[in-house]
Design an enzyme around this catalytic site. Structure first.
Site, PDB file in Angstrom:
ATOM      1  N   ASP A 289       0.829  -1.191   0.000  1.00 15.56           N
ATOM      2  CA  ASP A 289       0.000   0.000   0.000  1.00 15.56           C
ATOM      3  C   ASP A 289       0.873   1.255   0.000  1.00 15.56           C
ATOM      4  O   ASP A 289       1.907   1.313   0.673  1.00 15.56           O
ATOM      5  CB  ASP A 289      -0.896  -0.028   1.254  1.00 15.56           C
ATOM      6  CG  ASP A 289      -1.848   1.139   1.320  1.00 15.56           C
ATOM      7  OD1 ASP A 289      -2.722   1.232   0.445  1.00 15.56           O
ATOM      8  OD2 ASP A 289      -1.722   1.951   2.254  1.00 15.56           O
TER       9      ASP A 289
ATOM     10  N   GLU B   9       1.845   0.020  -4.832  1.00 17.69           N
ATOM     11  CA  GLU B   9       0.856   1.012  -5.239  1.00 17.69           C
ATOM     12  C   GLU B   9       1.549   2.358  -5.412  1.00 17.69           C
ATOM     13  O   GLU B   9       1.869   3.034  -4.433  1.00 17.69           O
ATOM     14  CB  GLU B   9      -0.272   1.134  -4.204  1.00 17.69           C
ATOM     15  CG  GLU B   9      -1.341   2.126  -4.647  1.00 17.69           C
ATOM     16  CD  GLU B   9      -2.220   2.622  -3.504  1.00 17.69           C
ATOM     17  OE1 GLU B   9      -3.355   3.040  -3.781  1.00 17.69           O
ATOM     18  OE2 GLU B   9      -1.769   2.601  -2.348  1.00 17.69           O
TER      19      GLU B   9
END
Length: 606
Positions: free
Chosen positions: A320, A349
């Protein structure tokens, strides 16, 4: 920001050690234990176990912590040993620590790759397999399915119950949004405010339930990708309630939010002010920003990743908000993982708007001024932006199909453009069918492109049956419950019960391509050759050895007669093929007639 440095913490003569156990036979002989107990920092640890040696005892600011560096002999035997914590010649605490046996062939595991198609699901919203765990006495937030931002009860058992659905759809890997404990007062269903990095949230199940899910997925030929978070944790994490040191998190005089401008990290002209605000500002007031420049924090997170890979048998990690952690940590993290698992894969990400800024974060980037993140796969948000617009706007010099062409034409910026995660929507974005104004023809064109172009395609749960939702109304509206995942649901989309004709058409269309994709080498790993779009028609080829495909997307509102002579360098005299969209044989003529707003996939016969 945090009201006190050493918050009052009540101990009941207990002791916490993390990682809670480790494995014999790891390639890296070093293990760092974080020990938490009342005034444990005033004690001296002792271990008497052959092959285990204490090398350093780190006594940090908070006396409720000890950080112990161990060295494990290469031939250390699996087993348990006692760690004694001595104060004034007496044992104040003791802890039984275990070295487990590594899984057979653990180091040789293969990660996901460009041959996979990933299915993304949010566990709280997918299926409630065990209603008894919806609310837990020790968890602050209870289930409330009427609240779009509340917990709805989806869990690991629900995922386990529907692995066959995912398999039948044609996906080969599952990315599950975080399952770790989020013991906060509200908005905990998404999983990104972790309060225990070593514990599955009991409202989802147990650690052993998760291990069983991974094993069951493997038995069906499905890979599991774990969603991890390094940038922040939840405000009620146990070490936030009793901070080990002032610099464990990034603190400010008052609450300071990140500027969310990840571009400042690669910007050669950016100010230190903007960079620091981006890196040290908090995501939200309930998400303390972890300081990866602290070597103990950094090592804690790295060991946690390795622990989960080994314990659960993971096939990959999705990281993330990759650019939000201090970037110096990423190369160390990936090096340590690859030290144990050489073929393990990670996708980061990198939510960037431009191709060059995205490419900066990929492993061995050409354009990162010597910085190497070590992260194999990166999210392709520039291509997402093109997909979300290309199929619903009039054609132009840089609009329509040209948007996609221009994004792919910049693939020279990437070390490996085939190592990009591509998608039409995800858990943070508008539902795709909403973005394209509920246009089924646009859906078919976009899904054809997504599943046949370069990169690893990812399908967000519900996209296969045209789930709708606008992000502007709140994230709960783009993370709706999967119909049929709860007892008493009037519709059950897991078996197609209640599908409209349009939903059935969409599901069958995407399933057909996904299942074909599994066996076609060209679409999984073949070289991409694209042709400049003309009159709303975009043509490209994928080739891998003897496996070749041709894809034609007619985004115009008119029937197009496509001259095949333009593509002779790729067709190379091909006469016959197979139309993958309808399953019929295909014979090449001088022209190909393609109806308005229609896709065509041709498997070429040599």
């Amino acid at each position: 920001m945090i009201s006190c440095f050493y918050c009052h913490f009540t101990f009941a003569n207990n002791i916490r050690v993390e990682p809670p156990f480790w494995y014999a036979g790891m390639n890296n002989p070093n293990l760092q234990l974080i020990v938490h107990a009342d005034q444990v920092g005033l004690t001296t640890p002792e271990i008497d176990y052959k092959g285990v040696k204490i090398t350093t005892v780190n006594k940090i600011e908070n006396v409720n912590y000890l950080i112990i560096d161990l060295q494990l002999d290469k031939n250390v035997k699996p087993g348990s040993f006692i760690i004694k914590f001595i104060e004034n010649g007496k044992s104040k605490y003791s802890y039984s620590y275990e070295l487990k046996i590594r899984k057979q062939d653990s180091a040789e595991r293969k990660g996901f790759d460009a041959g996979d198609a990933i299915y993304l699901l949010m566990p709280d919203r997918f299926s409630n397999g065990d209603p008894k765990n919806d609310s837990q006495p020790d968890m602050l937030e209870k289930a409330d399915r009427t609240n779009p931002s509340g917990r709805h009860g989806g869990d690991i058992k629900g995922i386990l119950n529907h692995l066959d659905y995912i398999k039948a759809l044609g996906a080969t890997a599952i990315w599950i949004n975080p399952l770790l404990e989020n013991n906060n007062k509200s908005y905990t269903y998404h999983g990104y405010a972790i309060t225990d990095f070593y514990k599955i949230d009991p409202r989802f199940g147990s650690n052993s339930d998760y291990v069983n899910l991974v094993s069951s997925a493997h038995s069906k030929g499905l890979k599991i990708i774990m969603d991890m978070v390094f940038n922040h944790c939840g405000i009620n994490h146990w070490f936030i309630n009793d901070l080990p040191s002032k610099d464990w998190v990034n603190q400010h005089k008052e609450f300071t939010r990140s500027n969310f401008r990840a571009e400042t990290i690669s910007d050669p002209h950016s100010s230190e002010y903007d960079q620091n605000l981006m890196l040290s500002g908090w995501f939200d007031n309930n998400m303390p920003d972890l300081n990866q420049q602290n070597p103990f924090v950094r090592n804690y997170l790295i060991q946690n990743s390795i622990w989960w890979i080994e314990y659960a048998g993971l096939d990959g990690i999705r990281m993330d908000t990759q650019p939000y952690s201090f970037k110096e940590m990423m190369p160390e993290w990936t090096m340590r993982i690859n030290e144990e698992y050489p073929d393990f894969k990670i996708v980061g990400e990198a939510w960037m708007q431009k191709e060059s800024m995205t490419a900066y974060w990929q492993k061995e980037s050409f354009i990162s001024s010597g910085y190497n993140s070590g992260v194999d796969y990166i999210t392709d948000f520039p291509l997402y932006n093109a997909i979300s617009k290309s199929f619903t706007e009039p054609e132009g010099w840089s609009e329509g199909m040209a948007r996609i062409y221009y994004v792919l034409a910049q693939d020279f910026l990437y070390k490996n453009p085939y190592n990009l995660l591509i998608f039409a929507d995800n858990h943070d974005l508008n539902r795709f069918f909403t973005s394209i104004n509920k246009d089924i023809d646009a859906y078919k064109l976009a899904m054809t492109f997504l599943l046949t172009t370069r990169g690893i395609p990812m399908i967000y749960y519900g996209t296969e049956f045209l789930m709708e939702g606008e992000e502007a109304k709140g994230h709960g509206f783009i993370r709706k419950d999967f119909p049929g995942g709860w007892q008493g649901d009037s519709l059950n989309y897991f078996n197609g019960q209640g599908f409209s004709d349009k939903q059935k058409e969409a599901f069958t269309f995407i399933q057909n391509i996904l299942k074909w994709r599994i066996t076609n080498e060209a679409v999984k790993s073949g070289k991409l050759t694209q042709y400049v779009p003309q009159e709303g028609v975009y043509v490209y080829f994928r080739e891998s050895g003897q496996s070749r495909i041709m894809v034609i997307l007619n985004n115009s509102n008119e029937t197009r007669a496509i001259e095949t002579s333009r593509f002779k360098e790729n067709l190379r005299g091909t006469i016959h093929g197979k139309n993958i969209v309808n399953g019929n044989p295909f014979t090449f003529r001088n022209t190909i007639l393609l109806e308005p707003r229609q896709p065509l996939i041709i498997e070429l016969y040599n």
